[in-house]
Write an enzyme that holds these catalytic residues in place. Sequence first.
Site: not given
Length: 286
Positions: A221, A255
Amino acid sequence: MLKLGRREFDAHEPVIMAIVNRTPDSFYDQGATFHDEPALARVEQAVAEGAAIIDIGGVKAGPGEEVTAEEEARRTVGFVAEVRRRFPDVVISVDTWRHEVGEAVCDVGADLLNDAWGGVDPKLAEVAARYGVGLVCTHAGGAEPRTRPHRVEYDDVVADILRVTVGLAERAVALGVPRESVLIDPGHDFGKNTRHSLEATRRLGELVDTGWPVLVSLSNKDFVGETLDTPLKERVVGTLATTAVSAWLGAQVYRVHEVAETRQVVDMVATIAGHRPPAVARRGLA
């Protein structure tokens, strides 16, 4: 005990959720699993590498071309049915904020609805309750789906995360979602700047202390990229470092894009913490 589909996971058992994007414009793999065969190959590989959950998404999180509910369903429903047929014991999650899509995927065998946009469609939790499936309750700072944060401010970002995620979880259970199938997610990068996501990581134990299983979606991210000033394809090491910290603080579900690497990290942390024995212990015994 966390219960999802046919699977039950002990409180200290780390669980890997592998990302399979059914989008032509996904931020990380640029559509590598948009078509069925490479997507099914990805599922097979992820399961072999230790993923217990497959998270299927039909719309990329960031801004881009509009994707209607009908198109999102077209990308996901048939694929969910095929994964269910080929992998009867894997937990199938679908990353959607729309109740219409949630209903369609639950009809063909989804076990978990991953609502990454923080209950923007309150009917999604009703769908989870009606089908008896799990629900991920995420903090997105009130952001509209597929928007990027701009000068977001919080008096206390973790306090806001706790208020929102616990509130969503309690509402879900009140509607009839099984309590043992509800997770909370601090929503790294969603409605947050990099410092917010770093603080959410540093104080993750406060989420764990609520008693709800905590899911973290950290993989490659922007907050990792900004922290290390690294481009997208060079964020794996930073992601794994953040994963290790999150595991030590008590997160349960991860995840991820890199399944095998994450599996090793969370297993190592679980063993250091005393929750898992070494796979082999021969040293000094010969």
